[in-house]
Design a protein around this motif. Structure first.
Motif, PDB file in Angstrom:
ATOM      1  N   GLY A  43       0.821  -1.207   0.000  1.00  0.00           N
ATOM      2  CA  GLY A  43       0.000   0.000   0.000  1.00  0.00           C
ATOM      3  C   GLY A  43       0.851   1.252   0.000  1.00  0.00           C
ATOM      4  N   LYS A  44       0.379   2.275  -0.695  1.00  0.00           N
ATOM      5  CA  LYS A  44       1.074   3.556  -0.765  1.00  0.00           C
ATOM      6  C   LYS A  44       0.153   4.671  -0.293  1.00  0.00           C
ATOM      7  CE  LYS A  44       4.075   2.263  -4.552  1.00  0.00           C
ATOM      8  NZ  LYS A  44       4.433   2.452  -5.939  1.00  0.00           N
ATOM      9  N   GLU A  45       0.669   5.465   0.621  1.00  0.00           N
ATOM     10  CA  GLU A  45       0.023   6.697   1.095  1.00  0.00           C
ATOM     11  C   GLU A  45      -1.264   6.466   1.879  1.00  0.00           C
ATOM     12  OE1 GLU A  45      -0.266   9.152  -2.392  1.00  0.00           O
ATOM     13  OE2 GLU A  45       1.898   9.474  -2.450  1.00  0.00           O
ATOM     14  N   TRP A  46      -1.537   5.232   2.289  1.00  0.00           N
ATOM     15  CA  TRP A  46      -2.685   4.993   3.156  1.00  0.00           C
ATOM     16  C   TRP A  46      -2.329   5.469   4.555  1.00  0.00           C
ATOM     17  CZ3 TRP A  46      -7.443   2.547   2.047  1.00  0.00           C
ATOM     18  CH2 TRP A  46      -7.586   2.132   0.722  1.00  0.00           C
ATOM     19  N   GLN A  47      -3.358   5.846   5.325  1.00  0.00           N
ATOM     20  CA  GLN A  47      -3.139   6.298   6.686  1.00  0.00           C
ATOM     21  C   GLN A  47      -4.064   5.557   7.644  1.00  0.00           C
ATOM     22  OE1 GLN A  47      -3.785  10.566   6.073  1.00  0.00           O
ATOM     23  NE2 GLN A  47      -1.590  10.862   6.428  1.00  0.00           N
ATOM     24  N   PHE A  48      -3.630   5.502   8.896  1.00  0.00           N
ATOM     25  CA  PHE A  48      -4.399   4.884   9.978  1.00  0.00           C
ATOM     26  C   PHE A  48      -4.588   5.944  11.047  1.00  0.00           C
ATOM     27  CE2 PHE A  48      -4.337   2.953  14.184  1.00  0.00           C
ATOM     28  CZ  PHE A  48      -5.425   2.104  14.086  1.00  0.00           C
ATOM     29  N   PRO A  55      -3.540  11.195  12.099  1.00  0.00           N
ATOM     30  CA  PRO A  55      -3.316  10.025  11.242  1.00  0.00           C
ATOM     31  C   PRO A  55      -1.829   9.696  11.109  1.00  0.00           C
ATOM     32  CG  PRO A  55      -4.706  11.651  10.139  1.00  0.00           C
ATOM     33  CD  PRO A  55      -4.175  12.290  11.378  1.00  0.00           C
ATOM     34  N   LEU A  56      -1.535   8.402  10.974  1.00  0.00           N
ATOM     35  CA  LEU A  56      -0.183   7.908  10.731  1.00  0.00           C
ATOM     36  C   LEU A  56      -0.125   7.339   9.327  1.00  0.00           C
ATOM     37  CD1 LEU A  56       0.279   5.855  14.025  1.00  0.00           C
ATOM     38  CD2 LEU A  56       1.193   8.126  13.539  1.00  0.00           C
ATOM     39  N   THR A  57       0.898   7.700   8.550  1.00  0.00           N
ATOM     40  CA  THR A  57       1.071   7.141   7.222  1.00  0.00           C
ATOM     41  C   THR A  57       1.593   5.710   7.359  1.00  0.00           C
ATOM     42  OG1 THR A  57       1.492   9.305   6.268  1.00  0.00           O
ATOM     43  CG2 THR A  57       2.226   7.395   4.994  1.00  0.00           C
ATOM     44  N   LEU A  58       0.955   4.788   6.668  1.00  0.00           N
ATOM     45  CA  LEU A  58       1.311   3.373   6.746  1.00  0.00           C
ATOM     46  C   LEU A  58       2.412   3.035   5.764  1.00  0.00           C
ATOM     47  CD1 LEU A  58      -2.317   1.957   6.921  1.00  0.00           C
ATOM     48  CD2 LEU A  58      -0.719   2.324   8.828  1.00  0.00           C
ATOM     49  N   GLN A  59       3.349   2.213   6.212  1.00  0.00           N
ATOM     50  CA  GLN A  59       4.453   1.749   5.387  1.00  0.00           C
ATOM     51  C   GLN A  59       4.464   0.221   5.388  1.00  0.00           C
ATOM     52  OE1 GLN A  59       6.567   3.871   3.777  1.00  0.00           O
ATOM     53  NE2 GLN A  59       5.432   5.601   4.613  1.00  0.00           N
ATOM     54  N   LYS A  60       4.890  -0.370   4.289  1.00  0.00           N
ATOM     55  CA  LYS A  60       5.023  -1.817   4.206  1.00  0.00           C
ATOM     56  C   LYS A  60       5.885  -2.308   5.376  1.00  0.00           C
ATOM     57  CE  LYS A  60       6.488  -5.477   1.073  1.00  0.00           C
ATOM     58  NZ  LYS A  60       6.991  -5.778  -0.275  1.00  0.00           N
ATOM     59  N   ARG A  73      -9.964   4.298  12.063  1.00  0.00           N
ATOM     60  CA  ARG A  73     -10.329   4.251  10.640  1.00  0.00           C
ATOM     61  C   ARG A  73      -9.062   4.215   9.805  1.00  0.00           C
ATOM     62  NH1 ARG A  73     -11.705  10.223   8.290  1.00  0.00           N
ATOM     63  NH2 ARG A  73      -9.964  11.304   9.278  1.00  0.00           N
ATOM     64  N   ILE A  74      -9.216   3.876   8.529  1.00  0.00           N
ATOM     65  CA  ILE A  74      -8.134   4.044   7.575  1.00  0.00           C
ATOM     66  C   ILE A  74      -8.540   5.128   6.577  1.00  0.00           C
ATOM     67  CG2 ILE A  74      -7.107   1.762   7.804  1.00  0.00           C
ATOM     68  CD1 ILE A  74      -8.559   0.918   5.286  1.00  0.00           C
ATOM     69  N   ILE A  75      -7.531   5.766   6.024  1.00  0.00           N
ATOM     70  CA  ILE A  75      -7.729   6.856   5.077  1.00  0.00           C
ATOM     71  C   ILE A  75      -7.085   6.427   3.759  1.00  0.00           C
ATOM     72  CG2 ILE A  75      -7.244   9.279   4.578  1.00  0.00           C
ATOM     73  CD1 ILE A  75      -7.064   9.622   7.712  1.00  0.00           C
ATOM     74  N   LYS A  76      -7.841   6.553   2.702  1.00  0.00           N
ATOM     75  CA  LYS A  76      -7.452   6.057   1.381  1.00  0.00           C
ATOM     76  C   LYS A  76      -6.131   6.637   0.896  1.00  0.00           C
ATOM     77  CE  LYS A  76      -9.322   5.885  -3.302  1.00  0.00           C
ATOM     78  NZ  LYS A  76     -10.508   6.191  -4.098  1.00  0.00           N
ATOM     79  N   GLY A  77      -5.329   5.758   0.271  1.00  0.00           N
ATOM     80  CA  GLY A  77      -4.057   6.142  -0.326  1.00  0.00           C
ATOM     81  C   GLY A  77      -4.124   6.122  -1.840  1.00  0.00           C
ATOM     82  N   SER A  78      -2.966   5.845  -2.464  1.00  0.00           N
ATOM     83  CA  SER A  78      -2.875   5.945  -3.927  1.00  0.00           C
ATOM     84  C   SER A  78      -2.656   4.591  -4.613  1.00  0.00           C
ATOM     85  CB  SER A  78      -1.730   6.898  -4.297  1.00  0.00           C
ATOM     86  OG  SER A  78      -0.501   6.405  -3.816  1.00  0.00           O
ATOM     87  N   SER A  79      -2.889   3.498  -3.893  1.00  0.00           N
ATOM     88  CA  SER A  79      -2.775   2.150  -4.464  1.00  0.00           C
ATOM     89  C   SER A  79      -3.709   1.238  -3.674  1.00  0.00           C
ATOM     90  CB  SER A  79      -1.329   1.652  -4.354  1.00  0.00           C
ATOM     91  OG  SER A  79      -0.993   1.431  -2.994  1.00  0.00           O
ATOM     92  N   ASN A  80      -3.763  -0.026  -4.035  1.00  0.00           N
ATOM     93  CA  ASN A  80      -4.495  -0.977  -3.206  1.00  0.00           C
ATOM     94  C   ASN A  80      -3.754  -1.142  -1.880  1.00  0.00           C
ATOM     95  OD1 ASN A  80      -6.215  -1.371  -5.347  1.00  0.00           O
ATOM     96  ND2 ASN A  80      -5.379  -3.353  -5.915  1.00  0.00           N
ATOM     97  N   LEU A  81      -4.496  -1.473  -0.833  1.00  0.00           N
ATOM     98  CA  LEU A  81      -3.916  -1.746   0.481  1.00  0.00           C
ATOM     99  C   LEU A  81      -4.156  -3.195   0.831  1.00  0.00           C
ATOM    100  CD1 LEU A  81      -2.669  -0.748   3.184  1.00  0.00           C
ATOM    101  CD2 LEU A  81      -5.017  -0.331   3.959  1.00  0.00           C
TER     102      LEU A  81
END
Length: 88
Positions: A43-48, A55-60, A73-81
């Motif tokens: 996932g890219k640019e998704w947040q939790f 919000p925290l940006t999620l990293q692989k 909640r999660i906040i939509k990023g720029s790819s599939n998560l």
């Protein structure tokens, strides 16, 4: 209808995928009945975000602990998560 696709493994862990074409309004604040450990697989640019926190940006590779009955909640990023969920 859930905003994700899910597969449950033999060990009861869950693989969950959120598609990039999901509508933002489908990603709602919610709480779970059990403690959860979430591992970010893709996932890219998704947040939790937890209630009353920024919000925290999620990293692989990130692992997030979510205590039961905690609004989040999660906040939509720029790819599939793609995430893995293990419940206690």
């Amino acid at each position: 209808m859930k905003p994700y696709q899910e597969v449950i493994d033999k060990d009861n862990s869950r693989l969950r995928e959120f598609k990039i074409d999901i509508d933002n309004h489908e990603l709602v604040w919610h709480k779970d009945e059990k403690d959860r450990y979430i591992t970010i697989l893709e996932g890219k640019e998704w947040q939790f975000q937890k209630d009353n926190e920024l919000p925290l940006t999620l990293q692989k590779g990130d692992i997030i602990f979510i205590p039961k009955e905690t609004y989040h909640r999660i906040i939509k990023g720029s790819s599939n998560l793609l995430i893995s969920i293990i419940e206690n």
